[in-house]
Design an enzyme around this catalytic site. Structure first.
Site: not given
Length: 504
Positions: A94, A96, A100, A124, A129, A136
């Site tokens: 977390h 950021r 995803k 990744k 960036d 997942k």
């Protein structure tokens, strides 16, 4: 870290679940580590070349949270019976937000795999960036064994479970397609989310990889395969690098073998084919097809769509069941775009490719990676090479937050300006071909912009990886692999965010 379960289980169900996960925790290849252990090994190899404290590194290594749950659907044969579905969603980091990562539909899904893939997504995204944490998901089901109605029920039930636990949303966690899922499933997910969150202005951004009419972005379907192509192209366009491998510059004429002919493999093969490479073999689970002069990829895709197999294609020789032999063919470029642990210590010394571009996640085991590095084979690692999907997913997410199509506000302006340039050149008696005129006057479409951003990201990331590789060589005298260098880049980026935000 926390773990949640959505319903109580009987003692027999718990025992079955424990046995299921224990079985899946073991690598599918004898003497090779599990997928989760593979990612940990790469992390540990890279962390030695960083200056971060053990406490910081340990905090970044483990998953922040893992959601494990079960739900039931009606049996396809007997509606009075219920079918139990196992499912997972993991947030690795977390540092950021949002997190995803895709949702995998497969009977091979297990918690170990989901954790590993979530971790890989963190590194990744950091490398490329893309400002996301890694996530997942997975549902233990074979889509081929389900009706469309069942698949929709499974997908919507999975989404509801995520909503109930605040595990999905444009600022929380943004899923995407993965093995066994696609745009159709993403449309069901976003529709379910909007039903529960109708006041979420950016609600379409709760998932990416959607159909265009549901807020998707043009060019997303081909993005991962295109990213693979861009990565390999950058190696071959470097004259000195290509020469060190005994290759001439450029992709034209290079012999390419692709394992897997799904979304990633087929699109990778298509881009190599379009740009003059000879795709000499496609390897699938039931065998491979081969042509020394190169396969007609569009024709092969059409054949597969009709016949549900690549074997028997008239433009090639078919080899049934010989998947290992297909990987070991003489070629310049090998693209493993199927599942993990395909290149192992058992076959690494038989691989004849000079460049390996990992279209799949985790296709190379650590032992095989060491062998390839020792042999001087260039391995473009998965956290770089197959990042095209998450990059264009990022663009789709931005599009959904803004609620405006890319190019809508500037395309016609650019076309008018381009036409003025054409007119000025013609008035100066400078001849232009119709193609040149079109290229100058044409405004960029959404796909043009998405693919341009993808290309820029792939070029820039490879420069960062090679710079890191050179810095480690200068400091230690040891040439680390591109994979380890990529992990070093990612670890440094994540650690700076973790350290910089302080304690709360």
């Amino acid at each position: 870290m926390f773990r949640l379960a959505s319903q109580a289980l009987s003692a027999s169900s718990v025992a079955h679940s424990a046995l299921f996960n224990a079985t899946r925790m073991v690598s599918g290849v004898a003497s090779e580590p599990s997928f989760s252990k593979m990612v940990d090994i790469y992390f540990d190899q890279a962390s030695k070349h960083t200056s971060w404290s053990p406490s910081v590194l340990d905090s970044m290594k483990e998953c922040d949270s893992v959601l494990s749950f079960k739900f039931t659907i009606e049996d396809a044969v007997d509606p009075t019976k219920k079918k139990l579905i196992h499912a997972y969603r993991a947030h690795h980091s977390h540092h950021r937000l949002p997190c995803k990562g895709g949702i995998r539909y497969s009977t091979m899904v297990n918690e170990d795999e989901v954790r590993a893939l979530a971790s890989l997504m963190t590194w990744k995204c950091a490398l490329m960036d893309v400002p996301f944490g890694g996530g997942k998901g997975g549902i233990v089901v074979d889509p081929k064994d389900c009706t469309e109605h069942q698949l929709e029920k499974i997908t919507r039930s999975y989404t509801v479970e995520l909503i109930k636990r605040n595990f999905i949303g444009p600022g929380i966690d943004v899923p995407a397609p993965d093995f066994g899922s696609g745009a159709r499933e993403m449309a069901w997910i976003v529709d379910t989310f909007r039903q529960f969150k109708p006041d979420e202005v950016a609600g379409q951004g709760a998932v990416t990889g959607k159909p265009l009419e549901q807020g998707g972005i043009s060019g997303r379907t081909e993005a991962t395969g295109l990213g693979v192509y861009f990565g390999v192209r950058e190696v071959l366009n470097d004259v000195e690098w290509a020469a060190s491998l005994g290759l001439t510059p450029g992709v034209a004429g290079k012999r390419v073998v692709v394992q897997g002919f799904g979304n990633v493999g087929a699109n990778s093969a298509e881009f190599f084919y379009q740009n003059g490479s000879k795709v000499i073999a496609i390897v699938e689970h039931d065998g491979y097809v081969f042509s020394e002069n190169g396969l007609n990829i569009p024709a092969l895709r059409a054949y597969q769509a009709t016949n549900k197999t690549i074997l028997g294609f008239a433009g090639a020789t078919s080899f049934k069941g010989q998947t290992k032999a297909g990987l070991e063919l003489e070629c310049d470029v090998l693209i493993p775009a199927a599942l993990e642990q395909q290149l192992t210590t058992e076959n690494a010394r038989n691989i004849k490719a000079k460049i390996i571009g990992e279209g799949a996640n985790g296709p190379t085991t650590p032992g095989a990676d060491d062998i390839f590095n020792e042999r001087g084979i260039v391995v473009l690692p998965d956290l770089y090479c197959n990042a095209g999907g998450v990059i264009v997913s990022y663009f789709e997410w931005l599009k959904n937050l803004a609620n405006v199509r890319f190019g809508r506000m500037n395309r016609r302006f650019d076309e008018r300006r381009g036409q003025q340039i054409v007119d000025a050149l013609k008035s100066a008696n400078i001849p232009l071909t119709p193609e040149q005129t079109s290229n100058i006057a044409r405004g960029a479409s959404e796909k043009d912009l998405a693919w341009s951003g993808l290309e820029d990201s792939m070029i820039d990331a490879l420069k960062q990886i090679r710079k890191t590789q050179a810095e480690v060589l200068a400091k230690t005298g040891k040439k680390i692999s591109l994979r380890v260098a990529a992990f070093v880049c990612s670890i440094n980026k994540v650690a700076k965010v973790v350290e910089g935000r302080g304690n709360f």
